[in-house]
Design a protein around this motif. Structure first.
Motif, short mmCIF file in Angstrom:
data_model
loop_
_atom_site.label_atom_id
_atom_site.label_comp_id
_atom_site.label_asym_id
_atom_site.label_seq_id
_atom_site.Cartn_x
_atom_site.Cartn_y
_atom_site.Cartn_z
N ARG A 169 35.76 -67.00 -23.70
CA ARG A 169 36.86 -66.15 -24.16
C ARG A 169 36.92 -66.15 -25.68
O ARG A 169 36.68 -67.16 -26.33
N LYS A 170 37.26 -64.97 -26.20
CA LYS A 170 37.31 -64.80 -27.65
C LYS A 170 38.65 -64.21 -28.04
O LYS A 170 39.31 -63.53 -27.26
N GLY A 171 39.02 -64.48 -29.27
CA GLY A 171 40.28 -63.96 -29.77
C GLY A 171 40.13 -62.52 -30.25
O GLY A 171 39.13 -61.84 -29.99
N LEU A 172 41.13 -62.04 -30.95
CA LEU A 172 41.17 -60.67 -31.44
C LEU A 172 39.99 -60.41 -32.37
O LEU A 172 39.72 -61.18 -33.29
N THR A 173 39.28 -59.31 -32.12
CA THR A 173 38.14 -58.98 -32.96
C THR A 173 37.85 -57.48 -32.88
O THR A 173 38.39 -56.76 -32.01
N VAL A 174 37.00 -57.01 -33.77
CA VAL A 174 36.52 -55.62 -33.75
C VAL A 174 35.15 -55.63 -33.09
O VAL A 174 34.18 -56.12 -33.67
N HIS A 175 35.10 -55.10 -31.89
CA HIS A 175 33.84 -55.12 -31.14
C HIS A 175 32.83 -54.12 -31.70
O HIS A 175 31.64 -54.41 -31.79
N GLU A 176 33.30 -52.93 -32.10
CA GLU A 176 32.38 -51.87 -32.53
C GLU A 176 33.11 -50.90 -33.43
O GLU A 176 34.32 -50.69 -33.31
N LEU A 177 32.34 -50.30 -34.35
CA LEU A 177 32.87 -49.26 -35.22
C LEU A 177 31.85 -48.15 -35.33
O LEU A 177 30.66 -48.40 -35.53
N ARG A 178 32.31 -46.91 -35.18
CA ARG A 178 31.44 -45.74 -35.32
C ARG A 178 32.08 -44.76 -36.28
O ARG A 178 33.28 -44.49 -36.22
N MET A 179 31.23 -44.18 -37.16
CA MET A 179 31.67 -43.18 -38.12
C MET A 179 30.89 -41.89 -37.89
O MET A 179 29.66 -41.90 -37.86
N GLN A 180 31.60 -40.78 -37.72
CA GLN A 180 30.98 -39.48 -37.53
C GLN A 180 31.39 -38.53 -38.64
O GLN A 180 32.58 -38.44 -38.96
N PRO A 181 30.44 -37.82 -39.27
CA PRO A 181 30.80 -36.91 -40.36
C PRO A 181 31.56 -35.69 -39.85
O PRO A 181 31.24 -35.14 -38.80
N ARG A 182 32.57 -35.30 -40.58
CA ARG A 182 33.34 -34.09 -40.30
C ARG A 182 33.00 -32.99 -41.30
O ARG A 182 32.74 -31.85 -40.95
N THR A 183 33.07 -33.36 -42.59
CA THR A 183 32.70 -32.45 -43.68
C THR A 183 31.83 -33.24 -44.64
O THR A 183 31.36 -34.34 -44.32
#
Length: 233
Positions: A112-126
């Motif tokens: 078990r793990k505490g609070l974390t950011v599992h994944e981040l994705r960035m998509q271009p808009r302009t």
């Protein structure tokens, strides 16, 4: 004893009639044979051979046309099948990733793990606009929900100097509201940010500020969270 002339003429009459009849019959037979040779469907008749060859040619042309259509239909069906299989492969890969993701929370042997950011994705808009999607997870406490806010900062260069863009700058407003989250196991939060012209991003940092406990930060390389064909990737 010599026969009288009248008897001789009577004897010759039937023979002449028979001879004439034979001649007439032979003439008729010869005429019928000539007509049959001229119009009958024999192998040596050029008109008949031409008609037969023309019919065979039309039949072959029809077969070629039918085979061509069948081949095109088969190609189209094969192309559609290949596209469907590719889509199914992508779906299977996505499902496998989802299964591996969910196993983190239901697996008895998983740490078990505490609070974390599992994944981040960035998509271009302009040219400068980007849409972010962050997946937040926690499996340490399954009873209480994790509640708090999230914000981003982006590190990069502009005019040859290092620069860090904070959340208010990315949102282009003073005191921009943080992104709220509340979940037990995981949650995806998303939104939009804007980079200034001439800014070259290198790293993005996700900061979580829970209502209880310490803040959590996780940095991501810009190249790892953006598509390869995107500007600055």
């Amino acid at each position: 004893m010599t026969k009288p002339p009248s008897a001789t003429r009577r004897a010759r009459g039937p023979r002449i009639v028979i001879a004439l009849a034979v001649v007439v019959v032979l003439a008729l037979l010869f005429g019928l044979w000539g007509a049959w040779q001229a119009f009958a469907p024999t192998s040596g008749n050029p008109q008949r051979q031409l008609a037969t060859q023309q019919a065979e040619l039309e039949g072959l042309q029809q077969q070629v046309s039918t085979l061509t259509r069948s081949d095109q239909i088969s190609r189209d069906a094969n192309r559609e099948l290949q596209g469907t299989l590719a889509e199914r492969d992508e779906e299977i890969a996505a499902l496998r990733a989802d299964v591996a993701f969910y196993e983190r929370f239901v697996g008895a042997t998983e740490q078990r793990k505490g609070l974390t950011v599992h994944e981040l994705r960035m998509q271009p808009r302009t040219d400068q606009g980007w849409h972010y999607t962050a997946t937040l997870t926690q499996s340490l406490s399954r009873e209480a929900a994790s509640v708090g806010t999230m914000r981003l900062s982006v590190e990069g260069t502009r005019d040859g100097r290092l620069e860090t863009l904070e959340w208010d700058q990315l949102r282009q407003r003073d005191d921009a509201a943080r992104v709220a989250y509340s979940f037990k196991y995981f949650q995806q939060v998303e939104g939009d940010i804007v980079l200034p012209p001439g800014f070259q991003p290198l790293r993005v940092v996700v900061r979580l500020e829970p209502e209880r406990g310490s803040a959590v930060e996780r940095p991501f390389s810009w190249a790892d969270v953006t598509p390869r064909s995107a500007p600055g990737a």
